[in-house]
Motif scaffolding. Structure first.
Motif, PDB file in Angstrom:
ATOM      1  N   TYR A 116     -28.448   7.128 -24.451  1.00  0.00           N
ATOM      2  CA  TYR A 116     -27.972   8.439 -24.012  1.00  0.00           C
ATOM      3  C   TYR A 116     -27.572   8.444 -22.541  1.00  0.00           C
ATOM      4  CZ  TYR A 116     -30.089   9.744 -28.449  1.00  0.00           C
ATOM      5  OH  TYR A 116     -30.398   9.823 -29.783  1.00  0.00           O
ATOM      6  N   ASP A 117     -27.090   7.277 -22.056  1.00  0.00           N
ATOM      7  CA  ASP A 117     -26.757   7.166 -20.641  1.00  0.00           C
ATOM      8  C   ASP A 117     -25.270   7.335 -20.350  1.00  0.00           C
ATOM      9  OD1 ASP A 117     -29.422   6.733 -20.022  1.00  0.00           O
ATOM     10  OD2 ASP A 117     -29.255   4.551 -20.132  1.00  0.00           O
ATOM     11  N   ASP A 118     -24.441   7.381 -21.389  1.00  0.00           N
ATOM     12  CA  ASP A 118     -22.994   7.500 -21.176  1.00  0.00           C
ATOM     13  C   ASP A 118     -22.384   8.127 -22.413  1.00  0.00           C
ATOM     14  OD1 ASP A 118     -20.632   7.278 -19.805  1.00  0.00           O
ATOM     15  OD2 ASP A 118     -20.258   5.198 -20.394  1.00  0.00           O
ATOM     16  N   ARG A 119     -21.226   8.747 -22.240  1.00  0.00           N
ATOM     17  CA  ARG A 119     -20.544   9.360 -23.385  1.00  0.00           C
ATOM     18  C   ARG A 119     -19.062   9.484 -23.091  1.00  0.00           C
ATOM     19  NH1 ARG A 119     -20.989  15.618 -23.565  1.00  0.00           N
ATOM     20  NH2 ARG A 119     -20.656  16.162 -21.388  1.00  0.00           N
ATOM     21  N   PRO A 120     -18.223   9.464 -24.122  1.00  0.00           N
ATOM     22  CA  PRO A 120     -16.776   9.612 -23.926  1.00  0.00           C
ATOM     23  C   PRO A 120     -16.382  11.083 -23.786  1.00  0.00           C
ATOM     24  CG  PRO A 120     -17.244   9.318 -26.240  1.00  0.00           C
ATOM     25  CD  PRO A 120     -18.567   9.195 -25.529  1.00  0.00           C
ATOM     26  N   THR A 121     -15.125  11.301 -23.455  1.00  0.00           N
ATOM     27  CA  THR A 121     -14.556  12.653 -23.436  1.00  0.00           C
ATOM     28  C   THR A 121     -13.712  12.827 -24.692  1.00  0.00           C
ATOM     29  OG1 THR A 121     -14.485  12.699 -21.023  1.00  0.00           O
ATOM     30  CG2 THR A 121     -13.058  14.244 -22.188  1.00  0.00           C
ATOM     31  N   LEU A 122     -13.891  13.938 -25.374  1.00  0.00           N
ATOM     32  CA  LEU A 122     -13.190  14.156 -26.640  1.00  0.00           C
ATOM     33  C   LEU A 122     -11.847  14.847 -26.434  1.00  0.00           C
ATOM     34  CD1 LEU A 122     -16.020  15.356 -29.080  1.00  0.00           C
ATOM     35  CD2 LEU A 122     -15.247  13.020 -28.559  1.00  0.00           C
ATOM     36  N   SER A 123     -10.905  14.504 -27.287  1.00  0.00           N
ATOM     37  CA  SER A 123      -9.628  15.217 -27.337  1.00  0.00           C
ATOM     38  C   SER A 123      -9.807  16.515 -28.121  1.00  0.00           C
ATOM     39  CB  SER A 123      -8.571  14.345 -28.018  1.00  0.00           C
ATOM     40  OG  SER A 123      -8.911  14.167 -29.400  1.00  0.00           O
ATOM     41  N   GLU A 124      -8.791  17.365 -28.072  1.00  0.00           N
ATOM     42  CA  GLU A 124      -8.854  18.605 -28.849  1.00  0.00           C
ATOM     43  C   GLU A 124      -8.965  18.305 -30.342  1.00  0.00           C
ATOM     44  OE1 GLU A 124      -9.030  21.893 -27.885  1.00  0.00           O
ATOM     45  OE2 GLU A 124      -9.497  20.906 -25.984  1.00  0.00           O
ATOM     46  N   ARG A 125      -8.245  17.311 -30.809  1.00  0.00           N
ATOM     47  CA  ARG A 125      -8.311  16.949 -32.227  1.00  0.00           C
ATOM     48  C   ARG A 125      -9.713  16.481 -32.608  1.00  0.00           C
ATOM     49  NH1 ARG A 125      -4.406  15.496 -36.072  1.00  0.00           N
ATOM     50  NH2 ARG A 125      -5.176  14.134 -37.738  1.00  0.00           N
ATOM     51  N   GLN A 126     -10.330  15.692 -31.737  1.00  0.00           N
ATOM     52  CA  GLN A 126     -11.693  15.227 -32.008  1.00  0.00           C
ATOM     53  C   GLN A 126     -12.685  16.390 -32.015  1.00  0.00           C
ATOM     54  OE1 GLN A 126     -11.663  12.246 -28.866  1.00  0.00           O
ATOM     55  NE2 GLN A 126     -11.882  10.608 -30.385  1.00  0.00           N
ATOM     56  N   TRP A 127     -12.479  17.365 -31.138  1.00  0.00           N
ATOM     57  CA  TRP A 127     -13.343  18.544 -31.162  1.00  0.00           C
ATOM     58  C   TRP A 127     -13.180  19.314 -32.485  1.00  0.00           C
ATOM     59  CZ3 TRP A 127     -17.514  20.556 -29.322  1.00  0.00           C
ATOM     60  CH2 TRP A 127     -18.009  20.146 -28.070  1.00  0.00           C
ATOM     61  N   GLU A 128     -11.971  19.440 -32.951  1.00  0.00           N
ATOM     62  CA  GLU A 128     -11.744  20.125 -34.228  1.00  0.00           C
ATOM     63  C   GLU A 128     -12.463  19.401 -35.360  1.00  0.00           C
ATOM     64  OE1 GLU A 128      -7.539  20.326 -34.726  1.00  0.00           O
ATOM     65  OE2 GLU A 128      -7.229  21.667 -33.003  1.00  0.00           O
ATOM     66  N   THR A 129     -12.407  18.072 -35.339  1.00  0.00           N
ATOM     67  CA  THR A 129     -13.099  17.283 -36.363  1.00  0.00           C
ATOM     68  C   THR A 129     -14.603  17.484 -36.267  1.00  0.00           C
ATOM     69  OG1 THR A 129     -11.344  15.615 -36.318  1.00  0.00           O
ATOM     70  CG2 THR A 129     -13.456  14.947 -37.255  1.00  0.00           C
ATOM     71  N   LEU A 130     -15.132  17.464 -35.055  1.00  0.00           N
ATOM     72  CA  LEU A 130     -16.573  17.646 -34.850  1.00  0.00           C
ATOM     73  C   LEU A 130     -17.039  18.997 -35.400  1.00  0.00           C
ATOM     74  CD1 LEU A 130     -18.544  16.828 -31.612  1.00  0.00           C
ATOM     75  CD2 LEU A 130     -18.845  19.028 -32.719  1.00  0.00           C
ATOM     76  N   LEU A 131     -16.336  20.047 -35.043  1.00  0.00           N
ATOM     77  CA  LEU A 131     -16.756  21.386 -35.471  1.00  0.00           C
ATOM     78  C   LEU A 131     -16.643  21.540 -36.985  1.00  0.00           C
ATOM     79  CD1 LEU A 131     -15.083  23.444 -32.603  1.00  0.00           C
ATOM     80  CD2 LEU A 131     -17.531  23.010 -32.903  1.00  0.00           C
ATOM     81  N   SER A 132     -15.576  21.007 -37.554  1.00  0.00           N
ATOM     82  CA  SER A 132     -15.417  21.068 -39.007  1.00  0.00           C
ATOM     83  C   SER A 132     -16.541  20.323 -39.714  1.00  0.00           C
ATOM     84  CB  SER A 132     -14.059  20.494 -39.399  1.00  0.00           C
ATOM     85  OG  SER A 132     -13.925  20.416 -40.797  1.00  0.00           O
ATOM     86  N   ASN A 133     -16.893  19.148 -39.179  1.00  0.00           N
ATOM     87  CA  ASN A 133     -17.965  18.363 -39.789  1.00  0.00           C
ATOM     88  C   ASN A 133     -19.320  19.053 -39.667  1.00  0.00           C
ATOM     89  OD1 ASN A 133     -16.795  16.072 -41.002  1.00  0.00           O
ATOM     90  ND2 ASN A 133     -16.506  15.087 -39.014  1.00  0.00           N
ATOM     91  N   LEU A 134     -19.550  19.763 -38.581  1.00  0.00           N
ATOM     92  CA  LEU A 134     -20.816  20.496 -38.445  1.00  0.00           C
ATOM     93  C   LEU A 134     -21.002  21.475 -39.604  1.00  0.00           C
ATOM     94  CD1 LEU A 134     -21.237  21.354 -34.649  1.00  0.00           C
ATOM     95  CD2 LEU A 134     -22.725  19.911 -36.063  1.00  0.00           C
ATOM     96  N   ASP A 135     -19.956  22.260 -39.868  1.00  0.00           N
ATOM     97  CA  ASP A 135     -20.074  23.237 -40.957  1.00  0.00           C
ATOM     98  C   ASP A 135     -20.165  22.540 -42.313  1.00  0.00           C
ATOM     99  OD1 ASP A 135     -20.133  25.474 -39.332  1.00  0.00           O
ATOM    100  OD2 ASP A 135     -17.974  25.774 -39.379  1.00  0.00           O
TER     101      ASP A 135
END
Length: 294
Positions: free
Chosen positions: A111-130
């Motif tokens: 948990y020491d580093d993380r990437p930055t997401l694109s708008e498309r990746q955010w849409e995928t993340l939120l859709s997958n959560l639901d």
């Protein structure tokens, strides 16, 4: 109040190389010494994967299961997070748990580093959560999203994005929120209805500030003692619990003090090793409870 423990308070973590890993028998036995009767499962591989053996292990220690922490990669449209969820979900169903605690993993260890997401990746993340929340609900459990340092949902802007773009409720982790730059009491007051599960942590804010500035990695700060027993740090745990109780919270309070151990703690008596800190947290929470009741 429904209060449970978690193996991370004994240094048991899913991150490779995190530190010395204590045995399940000692961890579960010390939970009972602390007066706890319920636990989260801990990382995959800590407890038996065979469901019958898992249930027998918990039962032999007089513990029930409330849920489990499941990191899943949600933002990659070429990866199906149901594959990450399948095994842990079966274990949680078999153990009679009520909650699946999802974290938006980066796909890398630690948990020491993380990437930055694109708008498309955010849409995928939120859709997958639901989508995952619906799969979990079909099995009779509740999925919650755990904002967590070093994942794709760490800071307040990202928490707000989940709240606005998904229907999934939250796991309120008081420590990870503070380290990620969110006032956990403020968030609790603003969206009490979205909180269905709580991880109670206390934090040394000076060490948290060094993580925020980049002076220390998250792992280094944990090793230096960033997490402290409830009541010994800078999180208003009492105010958070009172706010939740005043708003009809009926979920579990899971006490967590993330630890990194370098060896097997000496002795299991009160006052030795992680058990001493857990006992201090239990005593503090009992005082908070009695104050609310009064």
């Amino acid at each position: 109040m429904k209060v449970a423990g978690a193996p991370i308070s004994w240094g048991v973590c899913e991150v490779p190389g995190w530190g010395y890993q204590m045995s399940p028998d000692r961890v579960l036995a010390e939970m009972r010494m602390a007066g706890l009767t319920a636990t989260e499962l801990g990382p995959e591989g800590f407890l038996p994967s065979d469901t019958a053996e898992l249930v027998a292990t918990l039962s032999s220690h007089g513990l029930s299961c409330v849920g489990g922490f499941v990191p899943v990669v949600l933002f990659d449209e070429d990866h199906d997070p149901l594959d990450d969820l399948a095994g842990p979900l079966e274990s949680l169903v078999a153990a009679g748990a009520g909650v699946v605690v999802l974290a938006a993993a980066t796909g890398a260890d630690g948990y020491d580093d993380r990437p930055t997401l694109s708008e498309r990746q955010w849409e995928t993340l939120l859709s997958n959560l639901d989508r995952l929340a619906a799969v979990v609900a079909a099995r009779g459990l509740i999925a919650v999203l755990h904002p967590h340092v070093g994942t794709m949902v760490e800071n307040r802007a990202e928490v707000d994005r989940v709240l606005a773009g998904s229907d999934i409720p939250l796991c309120l982790d008081t420590g990870h929120l503070l380290i990620g730059g969110t006032d956990p009491l403020e968030l609790t007051r603003e969206v009490p209805g979205r909180i269905r599960h709580a991880h109670l942590k206390d934090v040394n804010a000076a060490l948290a500030a060094k993580v925020q500035s980049g002076e220390l990695t998250y792992t280094q700060a944990v090793a230096e003692g960033m997490y402290v027993p409830l009541g010994a740090g800078d999180v208003d745990v009492a105010g958070i619990v009172k706010t939740l109780e005043d708003n009809g919270f009926d979920g579990w309070y899971v006490m967590e003090q993330d630890n990194i151990l370098d060896a097997e703690p000496a002795g299991a008596a009160a006052g030795a090793g992680p058990l001493a800190d857990v006992l201090a947290s239990v005593a503090f929470l009992e005082k908070v409870t009695s104050g609310i009741s009064a």
